[in-house]
Write a protein that holds these residues in place. Structure first.
Motif, PDB file in Angstrom:
ATOM      1  N   GLY A 178       0.792  -1.220   0.000  1.00 54.00           N
ATOM      2  CA  GLY A 178       0.000   0.000   0.000  1.00 54.00           C
ATOM      3  C   GLY A 178       0.825   1.270   0.000  1.00 54.00           C
ATOM      4  N   MET A 179       2.126   1.178  -0.284  1.00 58.18           N
ATOM      5  CA  MET A 179       2.976   2.364  -0.240  1.00 58.18           C
ATOM      6  C   MET A 179       2.834   3.226  -1.494  1.00 58.18           C
ATOM      7  N   LEU A 180       2.401   2.623  -2.624  1.00 57.27           N
ATOM      8  CA  LEU A 180       2.293   3.370  -3.875  1.00 57.27           C
ATOM      9  C   LEU A 180       0.839   3.604  -4.276  1.00 57.27           C
ATOM     10  N   TYR A 181       0.046   2.548  -4.299  1.00 55.03           N
ATOM     11  CA  TYR A 181      -1.369   2.681  -4.654  1.00 55.03           C
ATOM     12  C   TYR A 181      -2.133   1.458  -4.159  1.00 55.03           C
ATOM     13  N   PHE A 182      -3.449   1.591  -4.147  1.00 52.65           N
ATOM     14  CA  PHE A 182      -4.306   0.454  -3.834  1.00 52.65           C
ATOM     15  C   PHE A 182      -5.620   0.615  -4.596  1.00 52.65           C
ATOM     16  N   TYR A 183      -6.398  -0.491  -4.642  1.00 48.69           N
ATOM     17  CA  TYR A 183      -7.712  -0.461  -5.287  1.00 48.69           C
ATOM     18  C   TYR A 183      -8.788  -0.526  -4.214  1.00 48.69           C
ATOM     19  N   LEU A 184      -9.799   0.342  -4.353  1.00 46.31           N
ATOM     20  CA  LEU A 184     -10.897   0.420  -3.396  1.00 46.31           C
ATOM     21  C   LEU A 184     -12.198   0.114  -4.124  1.00 46.31           C
ATOM     22  N   ASP A 185     -12.892  -0.930  -3.679  1.00 39.22           N
ATOM     23  CA  ASP A 185     -14.121  -1.379  -4.341  1.00 39.22           C
ATOM     24  C   ASP A 185     -15.309  -1.210  -3.402  1.00 39.22           C
ATOM     25  N   ASP A 186     -16.281  -0.413  -3.818  1.00 34.78           N
ATOM     26  CA  ASP A 186     -17.482  -0.197  -3.009  1.00 34.78           C
ATOM     27  C   ASP A 186     -18.675  -1.005  -3.509  1.00 34.78           C
ATOM     28  N   GLY A 187     -18.419  -1.910  -4.472  1.00 35.66           N
ATOM     29  CA  GLY A 187     -19.483  -2.743  -4.997  1.00 35.66           C
ATOM     30  C   GLY A 187     -20.279  -2.114  -6.129  1.00 35.66           C
ATOM     31  N   SER A 188     -19.843  -0.949  -6.610  1.00 38.02           N
ATOM     32  CA  SER A 188     -20.595  -0.273  -7.674  1.00 38.02           C
ATOM     33  C   SER A 188     -20.253  -0.794  -9.070  1.00 38.02           C
ATOM     34  N   GLY A 189     -19.319  -1.739  -9.148  1.00 34.76           N
ATOM     35  CA  GLY A 189     -19.028  -2.381 -10.422  1.00 34.76           C
ATOM     36  C   GLY A 189     -17.980  -1.693 -11.268  1.00 34.76           C
ATOM     37  N   LEU A 190     -17.128  -0.884 -10.668  1.00 30.87           N
ATOM     38  CA  LEU A 190     -16.109  -0.183 -11.440  1.00 30.87           C
ATOM     39  C   LEU A 190     -14.958  -1.117 -11.775  1.00 30.87           C
ATOM     40  N   GLN A 191     -14.545  -1.138 -13.051  1.00 34.87           N
ATOM     41  CA  GLN A 191     -13.369  -1.874 -13.515  1.00 34.87           C
ATOM     42  C   GLN A 191     -12.551  -0.940 -14.378  1.00 34.87           C
ATOM     43  N   ASP A 192     -11.234  -0.962 -14.205  1.00 32.91           N
ATOM     44  CA  ASP A 192     -10.395  -0.078 -15.002  1.00 32.91           C
ATOM     45  C   ASP A 192      -9.751  -0.789 -16.188  1.00 32.91           C
TER      46      ASP A 192
END
Length: 206
Positions: A178-192
């Motif tokens: 987690g020192m550079l970046y992380f992914y946060l998912d709230d269940g809204s279905g976002l995919q990059d």
């Protein structure tokens, strides 16, 4: 009064500008010689923009005058951005933009209401930004609270680039602890487009 300028000079419609034409000490005056005008400044009439959103709609290189006070929402002293920058946002929370000050360090604080004359630019990452020519007014004020939204809402509808927002959810992946970046998912279905679900959050500060 006579003033000497070097660099960029903003003028308004109706302003009167007097130029002194001479040889600049190069001996070009006199019979058979042509005097010339040697400017050390670029003179322009800025476009008026009442919000960061209007400024973003201008092409790169356009000089804009932000006439409606904007709120300073974040700066390098808060999030440790590389380089000295800050962000401004309009009071109705519809648009925000990155700002590079005329000189570092930036002389603004969170909550300040500012107006400015600036050049519209795009940085190396494709983010629209303003490069300040002059900070025209600055009044202390109360900082804005972040706007809560879902991860998917940051990518559709309202242009959220530059806005101060609050997100929540589960961490689905972190890089190097987690020192550079992380992914946060709230269940809204976002995919990059990658294998990780949620929105990618960069960690620039401590």
């Amino acid at each position: 009064p006579t003033q000497t300028y070097s660099g960029q000079v903003a003028v308004n419609y109706g302003d009167t500008i007097d130029f002194v034409i001479g040889d600049g000490g190069n001996g070009r005056e006199g019979p058979g010689k042509f005097d010339y005008l040697d400017l050390d400044a670029s003179i322009y009439i800025p476009a008026t923009a009442s919000s960061p959103g209007e400024a973003k709609n201008q092409p790169d290189g356009t000089v804009v005058k932000i006439t409606t006070p904007q709120v300073v929402t974040a700066g390098s002293d808060v999030f440790g951005f590389s380089g000295d920058v800050y962000y401004i946002e309009d009071e109705n929370r519809t648009s925000g933009i990155k700002v590079v000050p005329a000189s570092a360090p930036a002389s603004v604080a969170l909550g300040d209401r500012v107006t400015m004359t600036a050049e519209v630019k795009t940085d190396a990452n494709g983010e629209r930004m303003l490069r300040v020519i002059s900070l025209d007014s600055q009044i202390p004020g109360t900082p804005l609270d972040p706007v809560g939204m879902t991860g998917k809402a940051t990518t559709v509808g309202l242009k959220t680039e530059g806005l101060l927002v609050k997100l929540w959810g589960n961490v689905t992946y972190s890089d190097l602890g987690g020192m550079l970046y992380f992914y946060l998912d709230d269940g809204s279905g976002l995919q990059d487009g990658g294998v990780n679900s949620g929105i990618r959050v960069l960690i620039d500060g401590g």
